[in-house]
Design an enzyme around this catalytic site. Structure first.
Site, mmCIF file in Angstrom:
data_model
loop_
_atom_site.group_PDB
_atom_site.id
_atom_site.type_symbol
_atom_site.label_atom_id
_atom_site.label_comp_id
_atom_site.label_asym_id
_atom_site.label_seq_id
_atom_site.Cartn_x
_atom_site.Cartn_y
_atom_site.Cartn_z
ATOM 1 C CG ASN A 11 25.691 27.608 8.244
ATOM 2 O OD1 ASN A 11 25.451 27.560 9.344
ATOM 3 N ND2 ASN A 11 25.968 26.445 7.495
ATOM 4 C CE LYS A 13 29.264 25.607 7.462
ATOM 5 N NZ LYS A 13 30.191 24.763 6.915
ATOM 6 C CG HIS A 101 24.869 22.262 6.089
ATOM 7 N ND1 HIS A 101 25.828 21.555 6.307
ATOM 8 C CD2 HIS A 101 25.070 23.536 5.331
ATOM 9 C CE1 HIS A 101 27.029 22.490 5.845
ATOM 10 N NE2 HIS A 101 26.509 23.310 5.164
ATOM 11 C CD GLU A 103 29.273 21.632 8.236
ATOM 12 O OE1 GLU A 103 28.556 22.179 8.805
ATOM 13 O OE2 GLU A 103 30.097 22.008 7.456
ATOM 14 C CD GLU A 173 26.182 25.013 1.166
ATOM 15 O OE1 GLU A 173 26.662 25.737 1.614
ATOM 16 O OE2 GLU A 173 25.847 23.972 2.153
ATOM 17 N N GLY A 179 34.124 24.654 3.276
ATOM 18 C CA GLY A 179 35.298 24.817 4.093
ATOM 19 C C GLY A 179 36.757 24.470 3.861
ATOM 20 C CB SER A 219 35.389 27.641 -0.672
ATOM 21 O OG SER A 219 35.618 26.708 0.249
HETATM 22 P P1 PGA Z 1 31.824 27.527 3.634
HETATM 23 O O1 PGA Z 1 30.599 26.805 4.140
HETATM 24 O O2 PGA Z 1 31.708 28.987 3.140
HETATM 25 O O3 PGA Z 1 32.878 27.773 4.640
HETATM 26 O O4 PGA Z 1 32.586 26.617 2.494
HETATM 27 C C1 PGA Z 1 29.607 26.891 3.253
HETATM 28 C C2 PGA Z 1 28.247 26.212 4.207
HETATM 29 O O5 PGA Z 1 28.549 25.117 4.719
HETATM 30 O O6 PGA Z 1 27.127 26.456 4.109
#
Ligand code: PGA
Length: 259
Positions: A11, A13, A101, A103, A173, A179, A219
């Site tokens: 992803n 982003k 997601h 976000e 998640e 993140g 992460s």
């Molecule tokens: P990350 O993000 O690996 O940077 O923690 C995962 C995600 O939001 O899909």
């Protein structure tokens, strides 16, 4: 061992313009072998402005990557300024679309109802939704992680047939792990992914629960991918930060080498 083929999804982003996208996909193609992708499906989820570029390089160079998107609207066309439709994505041979997601839910206010409309619209356009779920740290500490995740799954899958659910992907998640560099322990991730599968069994039946692929996200890095992927209910990873460099994403795809 399950018969579910793992799916590792990157992803991106809101990162990388279409020139940078081309470079990353080419570098990744040098890093990842055909044998890697015999064992693991790999999907790339660039921003909309990069999708046509990534599609073109995947198809012209016959790269073993599946194309993905991060989001879409639930209508196929119309007066929805700024939105991109599932039909438009399907026309670019997008195979997987991330839906709900955290976000999107937290920053853009996507509700479970909207997420469900999108799941159905993606399926109606013959693409596979990656339905995301996960709890905040406060919810986890209050003992509400299971209920939050079950609620998101039941709402997100409402009105979707068991056969369709069987072919879907669900990404668990934990929001506190996204993140932050703080990965869930393999035991916690496994426990929650087993809970996701049990929730699907109750809502959609055992066959759907047995077949649905469940990713862990939050992460994921080369150093923890193998342990996470060895868990019986974890069938893949949704990778954010570590997918933006070919070396780290490649090593996650090759997690079996570290086992
Ligand atoms: P990350 O993000 O690996 O940077 O923690 C995962 C995600 O939001 O899909």
């Amino acid at each position: 061992m399950s018969m579910r083929k793992p799916l590792i999804s990157g992803n991106w982003k809101m990162n990388l313009n279409h020139f940078e996208a081309l470079k990353l996909v080419q570098e990744l193609s040098y890093q990842v072998s055909r044998e890697d992708v015999d064992a693991v499906d790999v999907s790339l989820h660039p921003p909309f402005t990069d999708i046509r570029t990534v599609q073109t390089v995947i198809e012209s160079d016959r790269l073993p990557f599946l194309l993905g998107a991060q989001h879409c609207y639930h209508e196929n066309s119309g007066a929805f300024t700024g939105e991109v439709s599932p039909a438009m994505l399907a026309k670019l041979n997008v195979a997987y679309v991330i839906v709900g997601h955290s976000e999107r839910r937290e920053i853009f206010g996507e509700t479970d109802e909207v997420v469900n409309l999108k799941v159905k619209a993606i399926l109606a356009n013959d693409m596979t939704p990656i339905l995301c779920c996960g709890e905040t740290l406060d919810e986890r500490e209050a003992g509400g992680a299971e209920a939050k995740v079950a609620g998101q799954i039941v709402a997100g899958l409402a009105g979707v047939s068991s056969d369709q659910v069987a072919a879907m992907v669900i990404a668990y998640e934990p929001i506190w792990a996204i993140g932050t560099g703080k990965t869930a322990s393999a035991e916690d991730a496994q426990a929650m992914c087993a809970h996701v599968r049990a929730t699907v069994a109750l809502a959609c039946g055992d066959a759907a629960a047995d077949a649905v692929r469940i990713q862990y996200g939050g992460s994921v890095k080369p150093s923890n991918a193998a342990e996470l992927m060895s868990q019986p209910d974890i069938d893949g990873a949704l990778v954010g930060g570590a997918c933006l460099e070919a070396d780290s994403f490649g090593r996650i795809i090759q997690y079996r080498l570290a086992e």
